[in-house]
Design a protein around this motif. Structure first.
Motif, PDB file in Angstrom:
ATOM      1  N   GLY A 125      14.338 -80.685 -27.148  1.00 35.08           N
ATOM      2  CA  GLY A 125      15.143 -80.218 -26.217  1.00 35.08           C
ATOM      3  C   GLY A 125      15.552 -80.908 -24.952  1.00 35.08           C
ATOM      4  N   CYS A 126      15.576 -82.239 -25.202  1.00 33.33           N
ATOM      5  CA  CYS A 126      16.056 -83.053 -24.350  1.00 33.33           C
ATOM      6  C   CYS A 126      17.430 -83.743 -24.506  1.00 33.33           C
ATOM      7  CB  CYS A 126      15.273 -84.434 -24.104  1.00 33.33           C
ATOM      8  SG  CYS A 126      15.533 -85.662 -22.803  1.00 33.33           S
ATOM      9  N   GLY A 127      18.368 -83.845 -23.431  1.00 25.12           N
ATOM     10  CA  GLY A 127      19.567 -84.051 -23.645  1.00 25.12           C
ATOM     11  C   GLY A 127      19.949 -85.560 -23.162  1.00 25.12           C
ATOM     12  N   PHE A 144      28.931 -82.551 -15.357  1.00 28.22           N
ATOM     13  CA  PHE A 144      28.519 -83.779 -16.228  1.00 28.22           C
ATOM     14  C   PHE A 144      27.158 -83.555 -16.469  1.00 28.22           C
ATOM     15  CE2 PHE A 144      32.668 -86.054 -16.510  1.00 28.22           C
ATOM     16  CZ  PHE A 144      32.599 -86.692 -17.785  1.00 28.22           C
ATOM     17  N   PHE A 145      26.187 -83.545 -15.592  1.00 30.39           N
ATOM     18  CA  PHE A 145      24.842 -83.630 -15.825  1.00 30.39           C
ATOM     19  C   PHE A 145      24.369 -82.380 -16.510  1.00 30.39           C
ATOM     20  CE2 PHE A 145      24.359 -86.524 -11.648  1.00 30.39           C
ATOM     21  CZ  PHE A 145      24.422 -87.572 -12.674  1.00 30.39           C
ATOM     22  N   TYR A 146      24.989 -81.291 -16.198  1.00 29.88           N
ATOM     23  CA  TYR A 146      24.497 -80.008 -16.758  1.00 29.88           C
ATOM     24  C   TYR A 146      25.146 -79.919 -18.134  1.00 29.88           C
ATOM     25  CZ  TYR A 146      24.187 -75.042 -18.116  1.00 29.88           C
ATOM     26  OH  TYR A 146      24.027 -73.847 -18.978  1.00 29.88           O
ATOM     27  N   ALA A 147      26.403 -80.278 -18.502  1.00 30.61           N
ATOM     28  CA  ALA A 147      26.912 -80.142 -19.897  1.00 30.61           C
ATOM     29  C   ALA A 147      26.235 -81.049 -20.918  1.00 30.61           C
ATOM     30  CB  ALA A 147      28.511 -80.243 -19.785  1.00 30.61           C
ATOM     31  N   LEU A 148      25.889 -82.244 -20.310  1.00 30.67           N
ATOM     32  CA  LEU A 148      25.244 -83.214 -21.662  1.00 30.67           C
ATOM     33  C   LEU A 148      23.533 -83.084 -21.277  1.00 30.67           C
ATOM     34  CD1 LEU A 148      27.591 -86.057 -21.171  1.00 30.67           C
ATOM     35  CD2 LEU A 148      27.881 -84.155 -22.555  1.00 30.67           C
ATOM     36  N   SER A 149      23.185 -82.063 -20.739  1.00 30.76           N
ATOM     37  CA  SER A 149      21.517 -82.087 -20.595  1.00 30.76           C
ATOM     38  C   SER A 149      21.028 -81.152 -21.650  1.00 30.76           C
ATOM     39  CB  SER A 149      21.270 -81.775 -19.194  1.00 30.76           C
ATOM     40  OG  SER A 149      21.446 -80.152 -19.023  1.00 30.76           O
ATOM     41  N   ALA A 201      21.869 -77.147 -21.260  1.00 28.08           N
ATOM     42  CA  ALA A 201      23.171 -76.448 -21.583  1.00 28.08           C
ATOM     43  C   ALA A 201      23.166 -75.640 -22.955  1.00 28.08           C
ATOM     44  CB  ALA A 201      24.198 -77.404 -21.705  1.00 28.08           C
ATOM     45  N   PRO A 202      23.968 -74.835 -23.135  1.00 30.38           N
ATOM     46  CA  PRO A 202      23.933 -74.122 -24.406  1.00 30.38           C
ATOM     47  C   PRO A 202      23.887 -74.954 -25.559  1.00 30.38           C
ATOM     48  CG  PRO A 202      25.352 -72.939 -22.741  1.00 30.38           C
ATOM     49  CD  PRO A 202      25.056 -74.344 -22.254  1.00 30.38           C
ATOM     50  N   GLY A 230      36.256 -77.156 -20.164  1.00 25.99           N
ATOM     51  CA  GLY A 230      35.274 -76.536 -21.234  1.00 25.99           C
ATOM     52  C   GLY A 230      33.700 -76.923 -20.754  1.00 25.99           C
ATOM     53  N   MET A 231      33.630 -77.442 -19.536  1.00 28.78           N
ATOM     54  CA  MET A 231      32.296 -77.760 -19.082  1.00 28.78           C
ATOM     55  C   MET A 231      31.967 -76.714 -18.102  1.00 28.78           C
ATOM     56  SD  MET A 231      31.789 -81.594 -18.345  1.00 28.78           S
ATOM     57  CE  MET A 231      31.814 -83.188 -19.466  1.00 28.78           C
ATOM     58  N   PRO A 232      31.014 -75.580 -18.583  1.00 25.56           N
ATOM     59  CA  PRO A 232      30.624 -74.562 -17.772  1.00 25.56           C
ATOM     60  C   PRO A 232      29.946 -74.856 -16.503  1.00 25.56           C
ATOM     61  CG  PRO A 232      28.905 -74.626 -19.583  1.00 25.56           C
ATOM     62  CD  PRO A 232      30.031 -75.819 -19.677  1.00 25.56           C
ATOM     63  N   GLU A 233      30.233 -73.975 -15.290  1.00 23.60           N
ATOM     64  CA  GLU A 233      29.342 -74.295 -13.963  1.00 23.60           C
ATOM     65  C   GLU A 233      28.083 -73.542 -14.416  1.00 23.60           C
ATOM     66  OE1 GLU A 233      29.729 -75.192 -11.200  1.00 23.60           O
ATOM     67  OE2 GLU A 233      31.884 -75.603 -10.950  1.00 23.60           O
TER      68      GLU A 233
END
Length: 320
Positions: A293-295, A174-179, A182-183, A203-206
């Motif tokens: 660039g901020c999520g 969660f923290f990575y995908a919505l930051s 992430a791509p 669908g959330m990548p490691e």
């Protein structure tokens, strides 16, 4: 040098955990999903150093605050009453409110329902809307054949079963995908193209490594708490949205009159699809800040920028 201390108070019929630092005018910091008071760790100390009493609760259902079993306990009417109860417990007549994600919804409605208690508001990533959060029926109409997180969270037990298998992995994804790390095409996929029958984490990548703003110690703290509590309390706010629609739709003539600072991340999931017209129409809008660039986790991803804007706003709007 201030340090973060912890205590418990009674508010609106529940026992609530507070993290706090400093002394002076009261600033309340309200987190979202799936976060804790800890998401404001950078702001607590910066506010304390600037002469404010900074307080970040674990909101109802999270962390060391009580998590009542009934979904009816998680309406915005209850959540806003919790926040007023913090002021009462601390012996304060007024506070400045700051919120992100679901904490932002609590901020908007607290300011509307209790204007005499909240002198100014700072909101991250959730624009102002005249209407309450959309009902589940409205979400179904809007989502069509695409996955919708709020709809997936509706059925008790389903999301818990997925998210609690490995709390560390859930939070990491969660923290990575919505930051903002992430791509760039990930958020549009997760919110508009992911199949309706998918799970929340599908669908959330490691991430190959944690983002620089999220240390292993940060992830471990969150993991320990959510492993202990599970996710039921945190998800219950989503399950109360139909009650919110019923209870708040008749109160939409109450607008936000207080000074408002809005901070958005340009790559935030909400900001990708939300409209800012209602926010910009508020009578005492101070400023709209967009962070390149901020999520979604602005106060964690960009603490220096958020703190600078927050403190400048407070210096203008709050008398010491």
């Amino acid at each position: 040098m201030s340090e973060i201390t912890h205590r418990y108070i009674e508010t609106n019929g529940i026992r609530m955990h507070l993290a706090e630092a400093g002394s002076g005018p009261l600033v309340l910091l309200l987190h979202g999903f799936p976060e804790l008071w800890y998401s404001w760790r950078h702001q607590l100390l910066a506010l304390a150093a600037a002469g404010y009493h900074a307080v970040a609760p674990d909101v109802r259902g999270y962390g060391d605050t009580e998590a009542p079993p009934r979904v009816e306990s998680y309406t915005l009417l209850n959540l806003t009453a919790d926040i007023v109860g913090i002021l009462d417990a601390l012996g304060e007549q007024q506070a400045v409110l700051v919120g992100n994600d679901w904490g932002a919804n609590i901020v908007w409605w607290s300011a509307r329902l209790f204007p005499e208690r909240f002198r100014a508001v700072v909101v991250l990533n959730i624009p102002y809307e005249v209407q309450p959060p959309a009902s589940s029926q409205m979400l179904k109409q809007w989502s069509g054949q695409a996955f919708n997180f709020a709809l997936y969270f509706q059925q008790p037990g389903v999301a818990e079963k997925e998210l609690e298998v490995d709390a560390r992995r859930t939070l990491r994804l969660f923290f990575y995908a919505l930051s903002g790390d992430a791509p760039a095409d990930l958020v549009p996929y997760l919110f508009t193209r992911k199949p309706a029958n998918a799970g929340a984490l599908d669908g959330m990548p490691e991430p190959q490594r944690l983002p620089t703003w999220l240390s292993e110690a940060d992830l471990e703290y969150n993991t320990q708490i959510f492993t202990r509590t599970g996710f039921r309390g945190a998800l219950s706010k989503y399950r109360a949205r139909d009650l919110d629609w019923e209870e708040l739709s008749g109160l939409t003539k109450m607008s936000v009159q207080q000074p408002v600072l809005f901070i958005g991340g340009e790559r935030d999931s909400t900001m990708r699809f939300a409209r800012l017209e209602a926010t910009k129409a508020l009578p005492n809008l101070h400023k709209v800040v967009m962070l390149p660039g901020c999520g979604h986790w602005a106060q964690q991803e960009r603490p220096a920028e958020v703190n600078a804007e927050l403190l400048a706003f407070l210096r203008q709007e709050v008398e010491h």
